[in-house]
Design a protein around this motif. Structure first.
Motif, PDB file in Angstrom:
ATOM      1  N   HIS A   1      44.130  37.382  55.148  1.00  0.00           N
ATOM      2  CA  HIS A   1      44.715  36.538  54.115  1.00  0.00           C
ATOM      3  C   HIS A   1      43.665  36.293  53.052  1.00  0.00           C
ATOM      4  N   ARG A   2      44.123  36.190  51.848  1.00  0.00           N
ATOM      5  CA  ARG A   2      43.205  35.907  50.752  1.00  0.00           C
ATOM      6  C   ARG A   2      42.863  34.425  50.749  1.00  0.00           C
ATOM      7  N   TYR A   3      41.642  34.124  50.392  1.00  0.00           N
ATOM      8  CA  TYR A   3      41.189  32.751  50.264  1.00  0.00           C
ATOM      9  C   TYR A   3      40.707  32.550  48.839  1.00  0.00           C
ATOM     10  N   SER A   4      41.100  31.437  48.248  1.00  0.00           N
ATOM     11  CA  SER A   4      40.549  31.071  46.947  1.00  0.00           C
ATOM     12  C   SER A   4      40.253  29.581  46.950  1.00  0.00           C
ATOM     13  N   THR A   5      39.192  29.237  46.280  1.00  0.00           N
ATOM     14  CA  THR A   5      38.809  27.831  46.166  1.00  0.00           C
ATOM     15  C   THR A   5      39.900  27.045  45.443  1.00  0.00           C
ATOM     16  N   LYS A   6      40.443  27.639  44.389  1.00  0.00           N
ATOM     17  CA  LYS A   6      41.518  26.964  43.647  1.00  0.00           C
ATOM     18  C   LYS A   6      42.710  26.691  44.552  1.00  0.00           C
ATOM     19  N   GLY A   7      43.025  27.639  45.426  1.00  0.00           N
ATOM     20  CA  GLY A   7      44.137  27.463  46.357  1.00  0.00           C
ATOM     21  C   GLY A   7      43.899  26.322  47.327  1.00  0.00           C
ATOM     22  N   LEU A   8      42.662  26.194  47.807  1.00  0.00           N
ATOM     23  CA  LEU A   8      42.313  25.101  48.713  1.00  0.00           C
ATOM     24  C   LEU A   8      42.459  23.755  48.015  1.00  0.00           C
ATOM     25  N   ILE A   9      41.937  23.668  46.816  1.00  0.00           N
ATOM     26  CA  ILE A   9      42.013  22.413  46.051  1.00  0.00           C
ATOM     27  C   ILE A   9      43.474  22.061  45.767  1.00  0.00           C
ATOM     28  N   LYS A  10      44.249  23.059  45.389  1.00  0.00           N
ATOM     29  CA  LYS A  10      45.669  22.836  45.091  1.00  0.00           C
ATOM     30  C   LYS A  10      46.431  22.406  46.343  1.00  0.00           C
ATOM     31  N   LEU A  11      46.139  23.034  47.477  1.00  0.00           N
ATOM     32  CA  LEU A  11      46.799  22.676  48.735  1.00  0.00           C
ATOM     33  C   LEU A  11      46.480  21.240  49.124  1.00  0.00           C
TER      34      LEU A  11
ATOM     35  N   SER B   1      32.107  20.127  55.007  1.00  0.00           N
ATOM     36  CA  SER B   1      32.530  21.534  54.950  1.00  0.00           C
ATOM     37  C   SER B   1      33.624  21.718  53.900  1.00  0.00           C
ATOM     38  N   ILE B   2      34.583  20.803  53.868  1.00  0.00           N
ATOM     39  CA  ILE B   2      35.663  20.896  52.876  1.00  0.00           C
ATOM     40  C   ILE B   2      35.080  20.853  51.474  1.00  0.00           C
ATOM     41  N   TYR B   3      34.193  19.906  51.224  1.00  0.00           N
ATOM     42  CA  TYR B   3      33.606  19.782  49.892  1.00  0.00           C
ATOM     43  C   TYR B   3      32.739  20.988  49.547  1.00  0.00           C
ATOM     44  N   ASN B   4      32.041  21.552  50.527  1.00  0.00           N
ATOM     45  CA  ASN B   4      31.242  22.755  50.280  1.00  0.00           C
ATOM     46  C   ASN B   4      32.132  23.951  49.957  1.00  0.00           C
ATOM     47  N   TRP B   5      33.275  24.057  50.631  1.00  0.00           N
ATOM     48  CA  TRP B   5      34.211  25.144  50.325  1.00  0.00           C
ATOM     49  C   TRP B   5      34.733  24.988  48.904  1.00  0.00           C
ATOM     50  N   GLU B   6      35.071  23.752  48.539  1.00  0.00           N
ATOM     51  CA  GLU B   6      35.616  23.515  47.199  1.00  0.00           C
ATOM     52  C   GLU B   6      34.572  23.746  46.108  1.00  0.00           C
ATOM     53  N   ALA B   7      33.311  23.526  46.419  1.00  0.00           N
ATOM     54  CA  ALA B   7      32.229  23.741  45.456  1.00  0.00           C
ATOM     55  C   ALA B   7      31.698  25.174  45.510  1.00  0.00           C
ATOM     56  N   GLU B   8      32.289  25.983  46.364  1.00  0.00           N
ATOM     57  CA  GLU B   8      31.882  27.381  46.564  1.00  0.00           C
ATOM     58  C   GLU B   8      30.434  27.524  47.021  1.00  0.00           C
ATOM     59  N   LYS B   9      29.941  26.503  47.725  1.00  0.00           N
ATOM     60  CA  LYS B   9      28.609  26.596  48.323  1.00  0.00           C
ATOM     61  C   LYS B   9      28.673  27.403  49.613  1.00  0.00           C
ATOM     62  N   THR B  10      29.769  27.243  50.339  1.00  0.00           N
ATOM     63  CA  THR B  10      30.026  28.008  51.558  1.00  0.00           C
ATOM     64  C   THR B  10      31.490  28.413  51.558  1.00  0.00           C
ATOM     65  N   PHE B  11      31.865  29.269  52.490  1.00  0.00           N
ATOM     66  CA  PHE B  11      33.242  29.720  52.586  1.00  0.00           C
ATOM     67  C   PHE B  11      33.718  29.597  54.023  1.00  0.00           C
ATOM     68  N   PRO B  12      35.001  29.318  54.213  1.00  0.00           N
ATOM     69  CA  PRO B  12      35.524  29.145  55.583  1.00  0.00           C
ATOM     70  C   PRO B  12      35.490  30.453  56.371  1.00  0.00           C
ATOM     71  N   ARG B  13      35.330  30.313  57.670  1.00  0.00           N
ATOM     72  CA  ARG B  13      35.392  31.474  58.558  1.00  0.00           C
ATOM     73  C   ARG B  13      36.841  31.901  58.718  1.00  0.00           C
ATOM     74  N   ALA B  14      37.023  33.076  59.297  1.00  0.00           N
ATOM     75  CA  ALA B  14      38.361  33.663  59.414  1.00  0.00           C
ATOM     76  C   ALA B  14      39.334  32.757  60.153  1.00  0.00           C
ATOM     77  N   ASP B  15      38.881  32.085  61.227  1.00  0.00           N
ATOM     78  CA  ASP B  15      39.794  31.215  61.980  1.00  0.00           C
ATOM     79  C   ASP B  15      40.236  30.011  61.149  1.00  0.00           C
ATOM     80  N   LYS B  16      39.370  29.540  60.277  1.00  0.00           N
ATOM     81  CA  LYS B  16      39.730  28.402  59.424  1.00  0.00           C
ATOM     82  C   LYS B  16      40.649  28.850  58.287  1.00  0.00           C
ATOM     83  N   ILE B  17      40.486  30.084  57.830  1.00  0.00           N
ATOM     84  CA  ILE B  17      41.411  30.612  56.826  1.00  0.00           C
ATOM     85  C   ILE B  17      42.804  30.725  57.434  1.00  0.00           C
ATOM     86  N   GLN B  18      42.887  31.152  58.697  1.00  0.00           N
ATOM     87  CA  GLN B  18      44.181  31.206  59.389  1.00  0.00           C
ATOM     88  C   GLN B  18      44.802  29.810  59.460  1.00  0.00           C
ATOM     89  N   ALA B  19      43.979  28.806  59.745  1.00  0.00           N
ATOM     90  CA  ALA B  19      44.481  27.432  59.811  1.00  0.00           C
ATOM     91  C   ALA B  19      44.965  26.963  58.435  1.00  0.00           C
TER      92      ALA B  19
END
Length: 108
Positions: free
Chosen positions: A24-34, A55-73
């Motif tokens: 699945h594709r992951y985008s920071t904008k998608g996370l923020i919008k969700l 972790s959520i704030y780091n993902w939104e700031a693009e400092k880190t990215f979620p692992r595959a299992d978290k993208i599935q979630a």
């Protein structure tokens, strides 16, 4: 070469003929919008995904990215509405309350 025999790149087929993995594709904008659509704080989103608020704030700031299992979630959360999210959080709160109900503080 026959194109119809090729499996899509996004899915891998197991020995039983079932798809074993879908990317699945992951985008920071998608996370923020969700998170905004569901009306969730960073802390509540983290609780639902099993990660820290940071972790959520780091993902939104693009400092880190979620692992595959978290993208599935995250993909699973896209299909859930606000009422279901509130019910899940309430159930988590109730479970946490039950776990701490029998705990006594030790006098210091």
């Amino acid at each position: 070469r026959i194109e119809s025999e090729k499996a899509p790149r996004a899915a891998r087929i197991g020995t039983d003929g079932e798809a074993t993995e879908t990317r699945h594709r992951y985008s920071t904008k998608g996370l923020i919008k969700l998170r905004s659509r569901l009306g969730l704080s960073g802390a509540d989103m983290g609780r639902l995904l099993g990660v820290t608020t940071q972790s959520i704030y780091n993902w939104e700031a693009e400092k880190t990215f979620p692992r595959a299992d978290k993208i599935q979630a995250l993909v699973a959360l896209r299909k859930v509405g606000k009422r279901e999210i509130r019910a899940r959080l309430a159930a988590m709160d109730q479970t946490q309350g039950e776990m701490t109900a029998g705990v006594r503080e030790i006098p210091g």
